[in-house]
Design an enzyme around this catalytic site. Structure first.
Site, mmCIF file in Angstrom:
data_model
loop_
_atom_site.group_PDB
_atom_site.id
_atom_site.type_symbol
_atom_site.label_atom_id
_atom_site.label_comp_id
_atom_site.label_asym_id
_atom_site.label_seq_id
_atom_site.Cartn_x
_atom_site.Cartn_y
_atom_site.Cartn_z
ATOM 1 N N ALA A 1 0.776 -1.086 -0.011
ATOM 2 C CA ALA A 1 0.041 -0.022 0.060
ATOM 3 C C ALA A 1 0.909 1.202 -0.039
ATOM 4 O O ALA A 1 1.793 1.141 0.448
ATOM 5 C CB ALA A 1 -0.875 0.091 1.251
ATOM 6 N N ASP A 2 0.411 2.269 -0.442
ATOM 7 C CA ASP A 2 1.012 3.551 -0.359
ATOM 8 C C ASP A 2 -0.068 4.752 -0.239
ATOM 9 O O ASP A 2 -1.094 4.615 -0.831
ATOM 10 C CB ASP A 2 1.870 3.897 -1.568
ATOM 11 C CG ASP A 2 2.892 5.025 -1.375
ATOM 12 O OD1 ASP A 2 3.900 4.774 -0.922
ATOM 13 O OD2 ASP A 2 2.585 6.048 -1.653
ATOM 14 N N THR A 3 0.293 5.633 0.712
ATOM 15 C CA THR A 3 -0.698 6.746 1.020
ATOM 16 C C THR A 3 -0.095 8.123 0.358
ATOM 17 O O THR A 3 1.048 8.208 0.813
ATOM 18 C CB THR A 3 -1.097 6.608 2.670
ATOM 19 O OG1 THR A 3 -1.653 5.256 3.077
ATOM 20 C CG2 THR A 3 -2.152 7.868 2.764
#
Length: 195
Positions: A73-75
């Protein structure tokens, strides 16, 4: 007799993601942070960056763990077309907070789940937020706290910045760093979590 489920690898160094997964009863078999270039491409929008980085992190981890189910994941925090990354120093954290003061912004998290057979399932979650108008004293106190260090946009909603949020539409866990509903749906979709 059912086939053994593959080991789950979390391709992230974020302690927040581990904590969030624990909330839904998911404990990765291994944590494998990936080292990829997170520099935005020219004209890349915040939502595009979040999706690309999540898929890239999954691909990097799969190269090291080909038999595993890899979750990455990446925010990314976006203010219009502008990407607010991890502040490099207190001055940049101060600038980010000033930009966010009294304005609506978006937090995008790309989630990628790569199966051992090469199948890639992805989700992109968008949460809209608005901060109150911040006083100079609020900005200075927050910067002095150091909570801006190492986090997208320079704030963590689960800590003292939560008091600044006057509006939120979407997933709260997304703003923390991993949208739990969508992540659970991905894991259920491959049979790793029970329906």
């Amino acid at each position: 007799m059912t086939a053994a489920r593959p080991p789950l690898v979390l391709a992230s160094a974020s302690p927040r993601r581990l904590d969030l997964l624990a909330r839904i009863g998911v404990v990765p078999d291994r944590v494998l942070p990936t080292d990829i270039d997170e520099t935005p491409r020219k004209e890349e929008l915040p939502r595009q960056l979040a999706a690309r980085l999540a898929a890239s992190k999954a691909a990097a981890a799969v190269a090291l763990e080909p038999e595993a189910l890899v979750l990455a994941a990446d925010t990314v925090v976006g203010l219009g077309r502008r990407i607010l990354g991890k502040p490099a120093d207190a001055a940049e954290a101060r600038r980010f907070l000033t930009l966010l003061s009294g304005r609506r912004h978006h937090v995008y998290t790309g989630v990628a789940l790569r199966a051992p057979d090469g199948t890639l399932r992805t989700r992109l979650v968008d949460t809209a937020l608005a901060f109150q108008r911040l006083t100079e004293a609020q900005v200075e106190d927050f910067v002095a706290s150091g909570e801006w260090q190492g986090v997208a946009g320079g704030y963590q909603i689960q800590k003292r910045a939560e008091v600044f949020v006057r509006f939120l539409s979407g997933s709260h866990s997304n703003v923390v760093g991993l949208p739990l509903f969508e992540t659970a749906q991905l894991l259920r979709g491959v049979g790793w979590l029970r329906p």
